[in-house]
Design a protein around this motif. Structure first.
Motif, short mmCIF file in Angstrom:
data_model
loop_
_atom_site.label_atom_id
_atom_site.label_comp_id
_atom_site.label_asym_id
_atom_site.label_seq_id
_atom_site.Cartn_x
_atom_site.Cartn_y
_atom_site.Cartn_z
N HIS A 1 0.91 -1.29 0.09
CA HIS A 1 0.09 0.19 0.01
C HIS A 1 0.86 1.22 -0.09
CE1 HIS A 1 -2.93 2.85 1.77
NE2 HIS A 1 -3.68 2.24 1.17
N PRO A 2 0.36 2.35 -0.80
CA PRO A 2 1.31 3.53 -0.64
C PRO A 2 1.69 4.13 0.52
CG PRO A 2 -0.54 3.75 -2.30
CD PRO A 2 -0.87 2.40 -1.51
N PHE A 3 0.91 3.92 1.66
CA PHE A 3 1.12 4.16 2.89
C PHE A 3 2.18 3.18 4.06
CE2 PHE A 3 -0.56 8.41 3.75
CZ PHE A 3 -1.40 8.59 2.68
N ALA A 4 2.59 1.92 3.30
CA ALA A 4 3.16 1.20 4.11
C ALA A 4 4.71 1.42 3.98
CB ALA A 4 2.88 -0.31 3.58
N ALA A 5 4.96 2.50 4.52
CA ALA A 5 6.59 3.12 4.37
C ALA A 5 7.56 2.18 5.15
CB ALA A 5 6.42 4.53 4.99
N GLN A 6 7.19 1.80 6.12
CA GLN A 6 8.22 0.61 6.82
C GLN A 6 8.50 -0.40 6.04
OE1 GLN A 6 7.62 -0.54 11.05
NE2 GLN A 6 6.06 1.24 11.07
N MET A 7 7.74 -1.03 5.49
CA MET A 7 7.66 -2.24 4.62
C MET A 7 8.72 -1.76 3.46
SD MET A 7 7.44 -5.58 4.94
CE MET A 7 8.81 -6.36 4.22
N SER A 8 8.37 -0.93 2.73
CA SER A 8 9.14 -0.41 1.55
C SER A 8 10.71 -0.14 1.89
CB SER A 8 8.34 0.90 0.96
OG SER A 8 7.08 0.47 0.32
N ALA A 9 10.81 0.63 3.02
CA ALA A 9 12.14 0.94 3.40
C ALA A 9 12.78 -0.38 3.61
CB ALA A 9 12.42 2.00 4.62
N LYS A 10 12.21 -1.16 4.47
CA LYS A 10 12.95 -2.62 4.66
C LYS A 10 13.22 -3.43 3.65
CE LYS A 10 12.12 -6.26 7.86
NZ LYS A 10 11.43 -6.80 8.89
N ALA A 11 12.45 -3.38 2.54
CA ALA A 11 12.52 -4.17 1.28
C ALA A 11 13.45 -3.53 0.64
CB ALA A 11 11.12 -4.14 0.50
N PHE A 12 13.61 -2.22 0.36
CA PHE A 12 14.66 -1.55 -0.38
C PHE A 12 15.98 -1.82 0.29
CE2 PHE A 12 17.25 2.19 -1.39
CZ PHE A 12 17.12 2.26 -2.89
N ALA A 13 16.15 -1.65 1.38
CA ALA A 13 17.44 -2.24 1.98
C ALA A 13 17.84 -3.45 1.96
CB ALA A 13 17.39 -1.79 3.58
N ALA A 14 17.01 -4.42 1.95
CA ALA A 14 17.02 -5.78 2.07
C ALA A 14 17.85 -6.07 0.44
CB ALA A 14 15.82 -6.66 2.40
N ALA A 15 16.90 -5.61 -0.62
CA ALA A 15 17.54 -5.62 -1.76
C ALA A 15 18.88 -5.24 -1.94
CB ALA A 15 16.43 -4.92 -2.76
N ARG A 16 19.04 -4.13 -1.67
CA ARG A 16 20.65 -3.46 -1.67
C ARG A 16 21.58 -4.32 -1.03
NH1 ARG A 16 20.48 2.00 0.64
NH2 ARG A 16 20.60 0.41 2.66
N ASN A 17 21.29 -5.07 0.11
CA ASN A 17 22.11 -5.62 1.13
C ASN A 17 22.32 -7.04 0.32
OD1 ASN A 17 22.00 -4.03 3.13
ND2 ASN A 17 20.68 -4.96 4.36
N CYS A 18 21.36 -7.70 -0.32
CA CYS A 18 21.55 -9.03 -1.09
C CYS A 18 21.92 -8.89 -2.50
CB CYS A 18 20.22 -9.61 -0.88
SG CYS A 18 19.51 -10.18 0.55
N GLY A 19 21.95 -7.60 -2.80
CA GLY A 19 22.48 -7.18 -4.29
C GLY A 19 21.49 -7.74 -5.31
N ILE A 20 20.35 -7.56 -5.00
CA ILE A 20 19.41 -7.89 -6.08
C ILE A 20 18.24 -6.84 -6.41
CG2 ILE A 20 18.82 -10.24 -4.96
CD1 ILE A 20 16.09 -9.52 -3.93
N ALA A 21 17.50 -6.96 -7.56
CA ALA A 21 16.67 -6.10 -7.96
C ALA A 21 15.65 -5.55 -7.22
CB ALA A 21 16.10 -5.88 -9.59
N TYR A 22 15.04 -4.28 -7.19
CA TYR A 22 13.94 -3.78 -6.52
C TYR A 22 13.02 -3.09 -7.35
CZ TYR A 22 11.33 -0.94 -3.24
OH TYR A 22 10.22 0.05 -2.60
N VAL A 23 11.92 -3.11 -7.41
CA VAL A 23 11.04 -2.33 -8.32
C VAL A 23 9.65 -2.16 -7.40
CG1 VAL A 23 9.74 -4.37 -9.63
CG2 VAL A 23 9.80 -1.92 -10.46
N ARG A 24 9.29 -0.84 -7.62
CA ARG A 24 8.01 -0.56 -6.86
C ARG A 24 6.79 -0.42 -7.71
NH1 ARG A 24 9.60 2.79 -3.35
NH2 ARG A 24 8.79 4.74 -4.36
N LEU A 25 5.87 -0.86 -7.44
CA LEU A 25 4.58 -0.85 -7.96
C LEU A 25 3.46 0.09 -7.32
CD1 LEU A 25 2.24 -1.28 -10.00
CD2 LEU A 25 1.86 -3.75 -9.16
#
Ligand code: NAP
Length: 245
Positions: free
Chosen positions: A73-97
């Motif tokens: 959801h557009p207001f799920a800011a914590q999960m988005s921040a967490k997912a972005f950081a995890a993608a970066r830490n694991c060296g995988i791609a991140y895209v948002r819909l």
């Protein structure tokens, strides 16, 4: 090569994306927060519940995930921040819909608020309001003794409400006729909404315009700078064409 796609779900767009990617032969797992008792389930695999500390990185490794498609959801800011950081830490791609935000139309009277607390402060003394902001954000409104009104949520609110407040449990989509009747029948004077966007809950804004009711519109939280698609089709094209960094 990591070939799994992890969709962070909880929205209609996440279900559409899962259907498109499963149809294209991708290995798809959708993750749901577990906040809804009877969620509409997407195609493909589903896991439910928060990941906890380090859990998302472990899940990415264990399930050979190569892309996170963040369709929360557009207001799920914590999960988005967490997912972005995890993608970066694991060296995988991140895209948002993320579905586009609603824009005011001619005849609308919107008062923008940056936060839920700012929205509370914008309400005049004694206002009778229709709160459509999710059950978890109602506390600062019902603490104000001069306010009253109607709270609509998908899941029931926790605990008893103060006098003057009514709770309504309903799942979208909502028609214009339904929204007009609701606002009139309960003599609502103001609407409070998060700028969630999308068609499923947009009729309340048209109803407010027709009845010339002001709307306090809570703006979306900041999310990480990333490749962003505004529809499931666009996200599927980005993912399938491997055009992600
Ligand atoms: P959040 O505040 O960003 O996330 C809080 C925690 O919930 C996350 O840290 C994570 O726990 C877990 N989580 C969230 N989404 C998840 C997912 N897809 N898979 C696994 N775990 C997930 O997000 P939120 O609590 O979902 O929602 C925040 C606000 O967004 C709500 O107040 C509501 O207004 C709005 N919202 C609206 C709708 C709607 O349909 N209208 C739906 C969802 C949210 P861990 O840290 O343990 O991993």
């Amino acid at each position: 090569m990591p070939d799994g796609i992890l969709i962070l779900g909880g929205t209609g767009e996440a279900r559409q994306l899962a259907a498109l990617l499963v149809g294209a032969g991708c290995r798809v797992t959708t993750s749901l927060a577990g906040a809804t008792t009877w969620p509409l389930l997407p195609e493909g695999e589903v896991r439910v519940g928060g990941f906890g500390s380090g859990g998302l990185e472990r899940f990415i490794g264990a399930r050979n995930i190569g892309i996170i498609a963040d369709a929360t959801h557009p207001f799920a800011a914590q999960m988005s921040a967490k997912a972005f950081a995890a993608a970066r830490n694991c060296g995988i791609a991140y895209v948002r819909l993320e579905r586009p935000a609603w824009q005011p139309a001619h005849g609308d009277c919107w008062r923008p608020a940056k936060t839920v607390d700012e929205a509370v402060d914008l309400l005049p003394e004694g206002a009778k309001v229709f709160l459509t902001i999710g059950r978890k954000s109602i506390a600062p409104f019902i603490r104000r003794a001069d306010l009253s009104g109607m709270i609509r949520s998908i899941e029931p609110v926790d605990g008893a409400l103060p006098p003057g407040w009514k709770a309504l449990v309903e799942r979208p989509p909502f028609s214009l006729g339904h929204e007009l009747a609701l606002l009139r029948d309960h003599a609502i004077g103001m609407l409070v909404s998060k700028n969630s966007g999308g068609m499923q809950t947009a009729a309340k804004l048209t109803a407010a315009r027709e009845l010339q009711l002001p709307v306090v519109m809570i703006e979306r939280p900041q999310k990480p700078e990333a490749a962003t698609a505004s529809s499931a089709e666009e996200a599927a094209a980005l993912i399938c064409c491997d055009r992600l960094a």
